[in-house]
Write an enzyme that holds these catalytic residues in place. Structure first.
Site, mmCIF file in Angstrom:
data_model
loop_
_atom_site.group_PDB
_atom_site.id
_atom_site.type_symbol
_atom_site.label_atom_id
_atom_site.label_comp_id
_atom_site.label_asym_id
_atom_site.label_seq_id
_atom_site.Cartn_x
_atom_site.Cartn_y
_atom_site.Cartn_z
ATOM 1 N N ARG A 54 0.839 -1.070 -0.049
ATOM 2 C CA ARG A 54 -0.148 -0.160 -0.043
ATOM 3 C C ARG A 54 0.869 1.189 0.087
ATOM 4 O O ARG A 54 0.516 2.400 -0.513
ATOM 5 C CB ARG A 54 -0.969 0.146 1.497
ATOM 6 C CG ARG A 54 -1.617 1.308 1.452
ATOM 7 C CD ARG A 54 -2.748 1.518 2.120
ATOM 8 N NE ARG A 54 -2.767 0.572 3.437
ATOM 9 C CZ ARG A 54 -2.003 0.981 4.471
ATOM 10 N NH1 ARG A 54 -1.223 1.940 4.244
ATOM 11 N NH2 ARG A 54 -1.826 0.372 5.546
ATOM 12 N N TYR A 106 -15.869 17.006 -15.825
ATOM 13 C CA TYR A 106 -15.881 15.564 -15.783
ATOM 14 C C TYR A 106 -17.005 15.447 -14.874
ATOM 15 O O TYR A 106 -16.969 15.695 -13.810
ATOM 16 C CB TYR A 106 -14.691 14.984 -15.881
ATOM 17 C CG TYR A 106 -14.850 13.470 -15.670
ATOM 18 C CD1 TYR A 106 -15.117 12.749 -17.032
ATOM 19 C CD2 TYR A 106 -14.849 12.894 -14.491
ATOM 20 C CE1 TYR A 106 -15.322 11.335 -16.921
ATOM 21 C CE2 TYR A 106 -15.067 11.311 -14.416
ATOM 22 C CZ TYR A 106 -15.229 10.823 -15.484
ATOM 23 O OH TYR A 106 -15.370 9.450 -15.536
ATOM 24 N N ASP A 178 -6.782 18.891 -14.555
ATOM 25 C CA ASP A 178 -6.862 17.444 -15.094
ATOM 26 C C ASP A 178 -6.279 17.278 -16.354
ATOM 27 O O ASP A 178 -6.869 17.883 -17.381
ATOM 28 C CB ASP A 178 -8.561 17.167 -15.035
ATOM 29 C CG ASP A 178 -8.821 15.420 -15.346
ATOM 30 O OD1 ASP A 178 -8.131 15.170 -16.067
ATOM 31 O OD2 ASP A 178 -9.848 15.254 -14.983
ATOM 32 N N LYS A 203 -7.375 6.668 -19.667
ATOM 33 C CA LYS A 203 -7.514 7.066 -21.074
ATOM 34 C C LYS A 203 -5.955 6.962 -21.709
ATOM 35 O O LYS A 203 -5.768 5.855 -22.106
ATOM 36 C CB LYS A 203 -7.905 8.454 -20.937
ATOM 37 C CG LYS A 203 -9.185 8.588 -19.857
ATOM 38 C CD LYS A 203 -10.348 7.758 -20.155
ATOM 39 C CE LYS A 203 -11.439 7.595 -19.024
ATOM 40 N NZ LYS A 203 -11.738 9.102 -18.353
HETATM 41 C C1 LIG Z 1 -12.306 9.170 -17.179
HETATM 42 C C2 LIG Z 1 -11.834 10.462 -16.449
HETATM 43 C C3 LIG Z 1 -11.808 10.723 -15.188
HETATM 44 C C4 LIG Z 1 -11.938 9.655 -14.195
HETATM 45 O O1 LIG Z 1 -11.218 8.681 -14.199
HETATM 46 P P1 LIG Z 1 -11.561 6.893 -13.854
HETATM 47 O O2 LIG Z 1 -10.275 6.510 -14.443
HETATM 48 O O3 LIG Z 1 -12.626 6.730 -14.722
HETATM 49 O O4 LIG Z 1 -11.837 7.129 -12.418
HETATM 50 C C5 LIG Z 1 -11.380 12.091 -14.659
HETATM 51 N N1 LIG Z 1 -11.332 13.145 -15.458
HETATM 52 C C6 LIG Z 1 -11.490 12.845 -16.801
HETATM 53 C C7 LIG Z 1 -11.272 14.221 -17.688
HETATM 54 C C8 LIG Z 1 -11.925 11.616 -17.351
HETATM 55 O O5 LIG Z 1 -12.120 11.605 -18.676
#
Ligand SMILES: *Cc1c(COP(=O)(O)O)cnc(C)c1O
Length: 386
Positions: A54, A106, A178, A203
């Site tokens: 962890r 998001y 982000d 992503k």
């Molecule tokens: C998918 C996404 C998230 C969240 O990520 P997860 O891996 O689904 O928890 C946050 N911000 C953006 C811009 C995203 O496309």
């Protein structure tokens, strides 16, 4: 691997060489997976530098080193999901703090802010961040942080990174960006003065739609230390196997992004000229309201685009359901093209009024452009539009 100080390696080289050569026992070329919860001690005073997964694990550490280099930060934690990365960064704040955030955030981040953190005593003002005047007006004496997401989802609005950073600094607030939609290959917010960058590595960074993950990268050693402490205390880190998958995916980030955004540009041009399409949202088009801004802070325009169809929902529905190469699915950033209908999918949790205010309607379709051949993708959209 040692890097000569005077000649920093290019991005593509760092993708491949960051965090490898960890196995000194058998010299494996790739980073091994260490699927162990614990590590034995050599004496009661000393261990290998790892004691419990962890807190830290060699496979995860390799991924963290890699992403730290790609974003130009000083430290990184790799988390179980993008949402755990958001939560990790937001744990820097305390009850009573106020945060400025974009109105078209998001959906999962919006839910965490609006439904969870707000109840815990952190307050938020959501504004259209393409307008710096509105950002400036949103600060209060309690503002401690500004959340940035650029380009936005699904309408690809671009926020001025340096402009927001300047406002935040004036108010002693930290900035968190982000960077999921572009990846560090196309945008490095830390270079524009942002304090912390987070990703859903689900992503583009992983890129193969086979794992969920996240990361938080810090520009200062103080933030890096705080974030690592929070990640361990809250238990947010990803598994060694997931870290290994993301490390495998990130090696091809540069060439995937190049090819996918080249496809996206061709598809944007095709859609722009199609009689059944009313409007295309893609920062690479000269008609995009922040095209010039995107050129100054992005190395490319990315591989996400949206469009509004003419004649309302019927055409939008037809194109989604009749494509053969685009799966109708949430998520983005993988090598396979996906198509989605924000109203019933990614943005279903927004109220109709909030969607209308953000400019998302029953005509809006979002596309994550993959690595297939552009001619096949365009022919498919053409037949689906009918
Ligand atoms: C998918 C996404 C998230 C969240 O990520 P997860 O891996 O689904 O928890 C946050 N911000 C953006 C811009 C995203 O496309």
């Amino acid at each position: 691997m040692s890097t000569p100080e005077e000649s920093p390696l290019h991005f593509e080289t760092q993708c491949i060489h960051g965090g490898v050569h960890k196995d000194q026992q058998y010299n494996s070329v790739t980073t091994p997976i260490y699927p162990t919860s614990t590590f034995y001690w050599n004496s009661l005073e000393s261990n290998s530098g790892y004691d419990y997964t962890r807190s830290s694990n060699p496979t995860r550490k390799a991924l963290e080193e890699n992403i730290t280099a790609l974003e130009g930060g000083v430290g990184c934690v790799a988390t179980s999901t993008g949402m755990s990365a958001v939560h990790c960064a937001m744990a820097l704040f305390s009850p009573g703090d106020h945060i400025v955030a974009p109105a078209d955030l998001y959906g999962g981040t919006f839910r965490l802010f609006d439904k969870f953190l707000q109840e815990k005593g952190i307050s938020f003002t959501f504004v259209d961040m393409t307008d710096l005047g509105k950002v400036a007006a949103a600060f209060t004496p309690a503002t401690r942080g500004v959340w940035i997401e650029t380009p936005s989802n699904p309408l690809l609005k671009v926020i001025d990174l340096a402009g927001v950073v300047q406002l935040a600094r004036k108010h002693n607030a930290i900035t968190i960006c982000d960077n999921t939609f572009l990846s560090p290959y196309l945008q490095r917010p830390l270079d524009f003065g942002v304090d912390i960058v987070m990703h859903s590595t689900t992503k583009y960074i992983n890129g193969h739609s086979d794992v969920v993950g996240g990361c938080v990268v810090s520009k200062s050693p103080e933030h890096a230390k705080q974030i690592a402490w929070i990640c361990n205390a809250l238990g947010l880190a990803c598994s060694p196997f997931d870290a290994w998958l993301v490390l495998r995916g990130v090696k091809t980030l540069g060439c995937r992004m190049d090819a996918q955004q080249s496809n996206a540009m061709k598809i944007a041009r095709f859609l722009e000229a199609h009689p059944l399409i009313e409007r295309v949202y893609y920062p690479g088009l000269e008609t995009h309201p922040q095209h010039e801004l995107a050129k100054t802070q992005q190395r490319g325009f990315g591989a996400m685009l949206s469009f509004d169809t003419k004649d309302g929902r019927s055409v939008a529905e037809r194109v989604c359901m009749n494509t053969r190469l685009f799966d109708v699915a949430e998520s983005l950033g993988g090598i396979e093209s996906l198509i989605s209908f924000p109203v019933t999918m990614s943005h279903a949790s927004m109220t109709p009024e909030a969607r209308a205010a953000a400019g998302i309607s029953e005509k809006t379709v979002r596309v994550s452009v993959g690595l297939e051949h552009s001619e096949d993708l365009i022919a498919d959209l053409k037949q689906a539009l009918g």
